[in-house]
Design an enzyme around this catalytic site. Structure first.
Site, PDB file in Angstrom:
ATOM      1  N   SER A  61       0.796  -1.228   0.000  1.00 36.51           N
ATOM      2  CA  SER A  61       0.000   0.000   0.000  1.00 36.51           C
ATOM      3  C   SER A  61       0.829   1.279   0.000  1.00 36.51           C
ATOM      4  O   SER A  61       0.275   2.365   0.030  1.00 36.51           O
ATOM      5  CB  SER A  61      -0.932   0.015   1.205  1.00 36.51           C
ATOM      6  OG  SER A  61      -0.191  -0.059   2.408  1.00 36.51           O
TER       7      SER A  61
ATOM      8  N   LYS B 132      -6.798   2.990   8.627  1.00 34.81           N
ATOM      9  CA  LYS B 132      -5.850   4.000   8.141  1.00 34.81           C
ATOM     10  C   LYS B 132      -6.450   5.399   8.199  1.00 34.81           C
ATOM     11  O   LYS B 132      -5.795   6.358   8.628  1.00 34.81           O
ATOM     12  CB  LYS B 132      -5.429   3.664   6.709  1.00 34.81           C
ATOM     13  CG  LYS B 132      -4.635   2.376   6.573  1.00 34.81           C
ATOM     14  CD  LYS B 132      -4.356   2.047   5.117  1.00 34.81           C
ATOM     15  CE  LYS B 132      -3.597   0.751   4.962  1.00 34.81           C
ATOM     16  NZ  LYS B 132      -3.362   0.410   3.545  1.00 34.81           N
TER      17      LYS B 132
END
Length: 877
Positions: free
Chosen positions: A770, A813
């Site tokens: 990511s 996140k």
């Protein structure tokens, strides 16, 4: 002797009395019709002396009382020739056998009590052809049997007679030995004789004399006498009475004698075996008596009585446990074993513990769910009262309760089958365990908790087999014993920390049957070893991560994810739950501590950095303890309570937080970052349901004559994130002309320079795809010397063609970015659904989300002046 008359008065014999020819029988006269008959015979003898003949037949069953007269309610003849196989005659309330014995009344007398007695001698057989009358006594037409002489030259007949006499002598020998043994009080080897067998020596000698002096032609009468002596059922004696040929009667008598003597021999063998063990039993009895005396001397007089009372109480508990059929068979068998054993035996305590466990398992005891019209509303109020936020899990639980409500219409409200298996996944401190308690409260069910963290042995789930020392049921059965009902809410805490396959078995595999709605209605614990129905139980499992849960086990559960709380949610949770709880826990009263919103926000941002609220509660507890010290110090100065109110300040403001909690533990990472080229804020999933910021720093340096374009990576990076860095460098070098880094497509934008990329902090391992977008933006920022705003963060995986692919952990996140002060986030376009369906409303209001299809979308969002190449423009249709 008088000829056999075709019509006879019937003397009814009470069962099981049967009169056979050549037998003399003394009976008391109890029936009124028999008394009338005997009186009539007596008057007849006085008028004209002669033989007094009657037909003796046996009653099948006497529903008529002994003192009642015969009834004429059914005065028709009851003989049924078509039913001759049954060999009975029905008339009124009496049912008599079809065959009887012609008898001569030898003597009529009065007994010592005044009761009329009669002595009968059997003469010959007859068969009833029809009933003549029932008043004042029964009279019937009969057909007599005439015994034909035996043929002495017929070998089979001769053999039967010899065999009959041999068996008769064996019977007499046994009777003599039994009679002599019974007269000795020290002997108990012989079994008790039946009531019909002669027991006194005189009667045995008389029988022996008849056997020894009987002629060949008298063998039929001898057979009748011996069968009458035997202890055989009345039906067999009637069957012998119905046999007309003498040879067949001899064969039947031999058969019955053989059976009786074999039974005597078997009984004698058993009693002999008992005698051999008698000495050991006497020794055991003596030792037990000595033990009892020792206990009495020690003051434990009631030990044995208490033991009997305990067994009786255990029996009552098992009877009231409403056991299933299979369990009831096992309990009956084990109880018999327990009662035969002595408490000093090693097996005694094992058997008793097993039965006590069975009595404590709630086989059918259940609580009634609060299934009524107000159930859904009450459940919503309960969940909202106990928890703030968590809308997704609340919605799923309300759906479950709604289904129960609809399925219960017109059914038994206490029976709800195949409850779902819910798995609550989230970081520590978000309220997974307390949610399960709230569900139990909303349903009105009992609650039990099983901690699976660190369970390494399969036997801890399925139980130990009873052959092992210290065996005990598994955690599942123990939870049911603790709850006391068969339909509790059971919390399987920390299921992701269940042990893996080892030498002690696989606990995860043992949980498969427990959590399968199609199988758990017959779960078998190794210790109980009887199927237990788990289908009525609502199982709620908790986990911090799905990675360590096996795929088959995960497939049996419905996963509900609980992400971390935002600062706004933490503030509400602290005000509604944490502060009131800690005020009481620290000896204060409501209203004596008030923490302002700004102070709570500072505690949440500067002293905690977590997804849950557990650490936040500890910090609030520290503030309450500080206020408790201030309040208690005023008592030491002996100030009146009214004066304390004027001197004590209950409100805690933001500037005072540092006084109670010390220096700030966490700083605002975004506030400390400079807007300089080559530095980018990424987002990472930190595990256990927590998200965090991942800073990417890039710098270039002169490479000398090597040509440039080299890449050096530091920061404890894993293999996947290293590949993302190499991919980002390749993409930047391939698109240097489009990025306006060089004037020609053939030029190297990094000519003469190498790149060093670093991800602080270096001690923390980092891996995953990511960070691809963040690394690419960092390289472009470094080479174009354009800074990236400090309040902008990004995440996403990038391909070599520049496409942005979705990644996981979006909610964690984003919440971490919100806590850190980020106000714009770049996300993959295919992660839009995660934001729309999972993100709290206040987070979506405070953060701007930009969705990326390619890396050019990210560059255009950061630097609007970026010129997108026409060749890679993608359709948005």
């Amino acid at each position: 002797m008088a000829p056999n008359p075709p019509s006879l008065p019937l003397f009814l014999l009470p069962p099981p009395t049967v009169l056979l020819p050549s037998v003399v029988l003394a009976l008391g006269v109890t029936r009124p019709d028999n008394a009338v008959l005997i009186s009539a015979l007596h008057r007849q003898t006085l008028a004209s002396p002669g033989d007094r003949l009657v037909g003796c037949v046996t009653l099948v069953n006497a529903t008529q009382s002994e003192g009642a007269a015969p009834s004429d309610s059914a005065a028709t003849d009851g003989l049924t020739d078509s039913d001759s196989d049954k060999q009975i005659v029905k008339h009124g309330l009496s049912t008599i056998h079809h065959f009887g014995c012609l008898a001569r009344v030898v003597r009529i007398e009065r007994g010592p009590t005044g009761q009329l007695q009669v002595v009968l001698e059997g003469l010959s057989r007859f068969r009833i052809t029809s009933l003549v009358s029932a008043e004042p006594y029964y009279t019937a037409n009969v057909s007599h049997f005439i015994d034909a002489p035996l043929d002495a030259t017929d070998i089979p007949t001769y053999t039967l007679v010899a065999q009959l006499k041999r068996l008769a002598r064996d019977l007499i020998t046994f009777l003599k030995s039994s009679s002599s043994s019974s007269s000795s009080p020290s002997s108990s080897s012989q079994p008790p004789l039946a009531a019909t067998l002669p027991t006194n020596p005189r009667a045995i000698r008389r029988l022996e004399s008849v056997v020894n002096h009987s002629s060949f032609q008298d063998s039929g009468k001898l057979a009748d006498l011996l069968v009458f002596t035997l202890d055989v059922p009345v039906e067999q004696k009637i069957a012998l009475l119905a046999i007309e040929p003498t040879k067949e009667r001899l064969a039947k008598a031999v058969e019955l004698l053989s059976q009786q003597i074999n039974m005597f021999k078997i009984s004698q063998s058993i009693n002999t075996s008992v005698d051999t063990n008698l000495n050991k039993k006497q020794r055991d009895f003596l030792l037990r008596q000595q033990l009892k005396a020792i206990r009495q001397e020690l003051g434990d007089k009631d030990a044995e009585a208490n033991e009997d009372e305990d067994i009786e109480e255990l029996t009552k508990k098992l009877e009231s446990a409403n056991l299933p059929a299979e369990a009831e068979k096992v309990v009956t068998r084990e109880l018999k074993r327990l009662k035969r054993m002595q408490p000093t035996q090693a097996e005694y305590q094992v058997c008793r513990t097993y039965l006590e466990t069975l009595s404590e398992v709630p086989w059918s005891t259940a609580t009634d769910d609060k299934i009524d019209g107000a159930m859904i509303r009450a459940a919503k109020e309960q969940l909202d009262h106990d928890h703030y936020g968590l809308d997704q899990v609340k919605r799923r639980l309300i759906e479950y309760l709604a289904v129960i409500r609809l399925k219960s219409r017109g059914q038994d409200k206490s029976v709800i089958e195949k409850a779902p298996i819910l798995l609550l996944v989230g970081p520590p401190g978000v309220g997974k365990t307390s949610l399960a308690k709230s569900v139990a409260t909303a349903l009105g069910r009992k609650f039990a908790r099983i901690s699976l963290g660190g369970v390494r042995d399969e036997a801890e789930i399925r139980g130990h087999r009873r052959t092992y020392v210290g065996a005990m049921p598994g955690l599942i059965v123990q939870a049911y014993r603790k709850a006391g009902v068969i339909n509790p809410v059971i919390l399987l805490d920390e299921i992701d920390k269940l042990g893996e396959n080892s030498v002690h078995g696989d606990p995860s595999a043992a949980m498969l049957e427990v959590l399968d709605p199609e199988q758990n209605n017959s779960f078998v614990d190794h210790y109980i070893n009887i199927p237990i129905d788990l289908s009525k139980t609502l199982f709620i499992a908790t986990a911090n991560s799905l990675e360590t849960i096996s795929a088959p086990l995960l497939d049996r559960m419905e996963t509900i994810e609980l992400s971390g709380y935002t600062y706004l949610e933490k503030k509400h949770i602290a005000q509604q739950y944490l502060i009131p709880k800690q005020i009481v826990a620290n000896g204060l009263e409501p209203g004596q501590v008030t923490i302002t919103d700004d102070a709570l926000l500072k505690i949440a941002t500067c002293y905690t950095r977590e997804a849950g609220v557990r650490h936040l509660e500890r910090e609030i507890a520290s503030v309450c303890r500080g206020k408790a010290v201030e309040f208690a110090s005023l008592y030491e100065d002996e100030i009146e309570h009214d004066d304390i109110k004027g001197k004590y300040e209950a409100v805690v403001t933001e500037p005072e937080i540092e006084k109670y909690l010390g220096m700030e533990k966490f700083e605002n990472e975004i506030a400390n970052r400079e807007n300089r080229p080559g530095v980018v804020t990424g987002l990472a999933y930190m595990g256990s349901g927590n998200g965090g910021l991942l800073f990417i720093e890039a710098s270039k340096y002169y490479s000398g004559s090597s040509g440039g374009g080299g890449l050096q990576l530091t920061g404890n990076l894993g293999a996947v994130i290293k590949e993302s860095a190499m991919l980002s460098l390749t993409w930047v070098r391939a698109h240097g002309f489009e990025l306006q880094l060089v004037d020609s497509r053939t030029e190297n934008p990094l000519a003469g320079f190498d790149v060093h990329m670093h991800a602080p902090a270096g001690a923390i391992p980092k891996d995953g795809p990511s960070a691809g977008v963040a690394m690419t933006v960092a390289l472009v920022s470094l080479l174009t010397m354009k800074a990236v705003p400090a309040d902008l963060a990004m995440t996403g995986e990038m391909t070599l063609r520049g496409q942005v692919l979705p990644v996981g952990g979006i909610k964690e996140k984003v919440l971490a970015a919100h806590r850190a002060g980020i106000r714009k986030i770049l996300l993959p376009a295919r992660n839009r659904k995660d934001v729309e369906h999972e993100m709290p409303a206040n987070v979506k209001e405070e953060i701007v989300f930009v969705y990326l299809f390619s890396i050019w979308d990210a560059l255009a969002e950061i630097w609007p002046e970026t010129v997108r190449p026409v060749a890679i423009v993608e359709s948005r249709l």
